[in-house]
Design a protein around this motif. Structure first.
Motif, short mmCIF file in Angstrom:
data_model
loop_
_atom_site.label_atom_id
_atom_site.label_comp_id
_atom_site.label_asym_id
_atom_site.label_seq_id
_atom_site.Cartn_x
_atom_site.Cartn_y
_atom_site.Cartn_z
N PRO A 326 0.82 -1.20 0.00
CA PRO A 326 0.00 0.00 0.00
C PRO A 326 0.87 1.27 0.00
CG PRO A 326 0.16 -0.85 2.21
CD PRO A 326 0.89 -1.84 1.34
N VAL A 327 0.29 2.37 -0.42
CA VAL A 327 1.01 3.64 -0.44
C VAL A 327 0.76 4.35 0.90
CG1 VAL A 327 1.30 5.86 -1.58
CG2 VAL A 327 0.75 3.83 -2.93
N THR A 328 1.77 4.31 1.77
CA THR A 328 1.65 4.93 3.08
C THR A 328 2.16 6.37 3.03
OG1 THR A 328 3.87 4.25 3.77
CG2 THR A 328 2.08 2.68 4.14
N GLN A 329 1.85 7.13 4.06
CA GLN A 329 2.31 8.52 4.12
C GLN A 329 3.83 8.57 4.20
OE1 GLN A 329 0.38 11.32 3.71
NE2 GLN A 329 2.42 12.20 3.47
N GLU A 330 4.44 7.63 4.93
CA GLU A 330 5.90 7.61 5.01
C GLU A 330 6.50 7.37 3.63
OE1 GLU A 330 7.84 5.15 7.82
OE2 GLU A 330 6.95 6.13 9.59
N LEU A 331 5.86 6.49 2.86
CA LEU A 331 6.36 6.19 1.52
C LEU A 331 6.30 7.45 0.64
CD1 LEU A 331 7.41 3.80 -0.23
CD2 LEU A 331 5.04 3.44 -0.95
N VAL A 332 5.20 8.18 0.74
CA VAL A 332 5.05 9.42 -0.02
C VAL A 332 6.09 10.45 0.44
CG1 VAL A 332 3.52 11.36 -0.52
CG2 VAL A 332 2.61 9.03 -0.49
N TRP A 355 16.09 5.91 -5.87
CA TRP A 355 17.00 5.24 -4.96
C TRP A 355 16.48 5.27 -3.52
CZ3 TRP A 355 20.91 2.46 -6.96
CH2 TRP A 355 21.34 2.77 -8.25
N ASP A 356 15.92 6.41 -3.13
CA ASP A 356 15.41 6.54 -1.75
C ASP A 356 14.24 5.59 -1.51
OD1 ASP A 356 17.24 8.51 -1.21
OD2 ASP A 356 15.84 10.19 -1.39
N HIS A 370 16.40 0.09 10.65
CA HIS A 370 17.15 0.96 9.74
C HIS A 370 16.20 1.74 8.81
CE1 HIS A 370 21.43 -0.99 9.94
NE2 HIS A 370 20.99 -0.52 11.11
N GLN A 371 15.05 1.15 8.51
CA GLN A 371 14.07 1.87 7.70
C GLN A 371 13.64 3.16 8.40
OE1 GLN A 371 9.93 0.53 7.49
NE2 GLN A 371 10.02 0.63 5.23
N GLN A 372 13.40 3.07 9.70
CA GLN A 372 12.99 4.26 10.44
C GLN A 372 14.12 5.27 10.56
OE1 GLN A 372 9.86 5.33 11.57
NE2 GLN A 372 9.49 3.73 10.03
N ILE A 373 15.34 4.79 10.68
CA ILE A 373 16.49 5.70 10.72
C ILE A 373 16.58 6.45 9.39
CG2 ILE A 373 19.00 5.83 10.85
CD1 ILE A 373 18.92 3.44 12.77
N LEU A 374 16.38 5.73 8.29
CA LEU A 374 16.41 6.36 6.96
C LEU A 374 15.31 7.41 6.86
CD1 LEU A 374 17.38 6.45 3.95
CD2 LEU A 374 15.59 4.74 3.49
N MET A 379 13.57 13.06 6.53
CA MET A 379 12.68 14.15 6.93
C MET A 379 13.43 15.29 7.59
SD MET A 379 9.78 13.19 5.81
CE MET A 379 8.70 14.39 6.59
N ASN A 380 14.55 14.99 8.25
CA ASN A 380 15.32 16.03 8.95
C ASN A 380 16.42 16.62 8.08
OD1 ASN A 380 13.78 15.66 11.27
ND2 ASN A 380 15.23 14.21 12.20
N GLY A 381 16.55 16.13 6.86
CA GLY A 381 17.60 16.64 6.00
C GLY A 381 18.99 16.21 6.44
N ASP A 382 19.06 15.08 7.12
CA ASP A 382 20.34 14.56 7.61
C ASP A 382 21.01 13.77 6.48
OD1 ASP A 382 22.45 13.36 8.90
OD2 ASP A 382 21.26 12.48 10.53
#
Length: 454
Positions: A326-332, A355-356, A370-374, A379-382
């Motif tokens: 499914p297309v989640t908000q995180e994916l978008v 790539w992202d 690691h998915q959450q770290i990515l 989102m933080n521009g890190d």
């Protein structure tokens, strides 16, 4: 493109100014007919109407004379020419035979011949049953196009008594839009994204055709004429554009600007509803005069193909065809979008979002932490943390991308093979579908070659 001169008359104007032009006798007569309906039938269809045979000749010259008589003004050097390739149906676009500096006025179209959805609705009246159906189907944003659609049908029925008859008689009869394709073409011959877009156009046409029955101003003969309805539907969706103020309008004569990624023309409306077109940069003599059909977004040729029925070879990129459910908000948030996940034609490069999103998907399947770290880093521009994860999982991401490209190329081959032996009389849009698939194939081949050196 082969350019064949159709009109050799150039009209020079010193400047474009709003002018007050009286309603023509045809306009008054047509309006009176609309107001004087009786019983269940407004009027019988005129004996002289536009010939809708796909091979019918388009009368461009009469339309040009009509436009001038109605107050349309164009710059010196403005001409209409054929832009179709050999053995293709006639397509007409604008060009200039003189140099045009940036911000030069090119075209003026007075408001009284511009066909407006809001004005059409005011003339026809609110059709509750149709709007309720549109609301139920979740297509309420298409109601302005529906009222334009009804307006075109009414003017068609008036035949030569319509103010717009010369313009209607100049319009194309043959379309390669999604609405004009067979179900087989949409479902079995096109890649999933563009195929679904084309099917959506077909579905919307069926909705429009059903909704004609709710309009008392349309004759029963017309209500049963699917060929006429499809022609009117295609006219509205290929020539109607939002005006930026909540209305959808068709600008006769101004609708002869074709599309290009590097458009030369920008159109605007003044407070009186008149239309003006100006050059966006210095345009040398001999150049086409084109606009953008996508508000400047050149990343989605699939939409142009399904809606307008042409292959946008000026587009620098195309959607990478990676579909995730499914297309989640995180994916978008990570970049999942048809407009951002791109393969570039010339270089064969994939956009950063490709790539992202692939890495995000891979990590979700193998390492949710690691998915959450990515995601947080994105989102933080890190950049450093994000790049470190890309480096760590580069081989997996590259392998997934190569697998996708190879798989999609195989799918394209299968789609094209399905057209073999099919009757082109039953499926006449197959040639342009094969051109589309070949266009996409060449992009993917460029990407595959580029990935070989990664």
């Amino acid at each position: 493109m082969k350019n064949i001169l159709i009109l050799t008359i150039s009209w020079a104007v010193s400047s474009f100014r709003p002018t007050i032009i009286p309603r023509s006798p045809f306009y008054v007569k047509a309006t009176n007919k609309i107001l004087n309906k009786w019983g269940n039938e407004l009027f019988s269809v005129s004996s002289t109407t536009t010939d809708l045979e796909e091979t019918a000749q388009r009368d461009i010259a009469s339309m040009d004379e009509w436009a001038s008589a109605c107050g349309v003004e164009r710059c010196q050097g403005f001409q209409l020419v054929a832009t179709n390739k050999e053995n293709e149906p006639l397509d007409v676009g604008a060009m200039t035979t003189v140099d045009l500096p940036a911000e030069s006025p090119v075209l003026f179209v007075p408001s009284h011949i511009i066909i407006s959805a809001d004005q059409s609705k005011n003339e026809i009246g609110y059709i509750e049953a149709a709007e309720n159906l549109f609301y139920k189907l979740g297509t309420i944003d298409h109601t302005p196009y529906f009222y334009l659609f009804l307006k075109i049908l009414i003017e068609y029925e008036l035949g030569e008594e319509s103010l717009w008859y010369p313009w209607l008689n100049s319009l194309p009869r043959y379309f390669s839009t999604g609405a004009s394709m067979t179900h087989f073409c949409c479902q079995d011959c096109l890649p999933p994204l563009v195929g679904n877009l084309a099917l959506s156009e077909r579905t919307r046409f069926r909705q429009f055709f059903k909704s004609i029955s709710y309009c008392d101003l349309i004759s029963q003969y017309t209500k049963a004429d699917k060929k006429l309805a499809k022609w009117a539907f295609n006219i509205v969706y290929t020539r109607g554009f939002e005006d930026g103020y909540g209305d959808v309008k068709i600008v006769p004569f101004g609708d002869y600007f074709n599309h290009d990624t590097n458009w030369e023309i920008q159109g605007n409306y003044d407070d009186q509803g008149n239309y003006y077109a100006y050059t966006t940069y210095d345009v040398p003599a001999g150049s086409p005069l084109r606009m953008t059909y996508t508000a400047g977004d050149s990343s989605n040729p699939s939409f142009l193909f399904a809606r307008y029925g042409f292959l946008d070879e000026s587009s620098p990129a195309t959607f990478c065809k990676i579909l995730i459910e499914p297309v989640t908000q995180e994916l978008v948030d990570t970049g999942y979008s048809h407009e951002r996940m791109l393969f570039y034609r010339g270089s064969g490069e994939a956009s950063e979002e490709v790539w992202d999103v692939l890495l995000y998907k891979i990590l979700g399947e193998n390492n949710p932490e690691h998915q959450q770290i990515l995601y947080v880093a994105h989102m933080n521009g890190d950049y450093d943390t994000k790049q470190a994860l890309h480096n760590q999982y580069y081989s997996e991401t590259l392998s997934a991308l190569k697998s996708h490209v190879d798989g999609f190329l195989a799918e394209l081959e299968d789609l094209s093979n399905r057209t073999v032996g099919r009757d082109r009389n039953v499926h006449p849009r197959l040639p342009i579908i094969l051109q589309h698939n070949e266009f996409v194939k060449q992009v993917f081949l460029a990407v595959r070659e580029n990935l070989m050196y990664k």
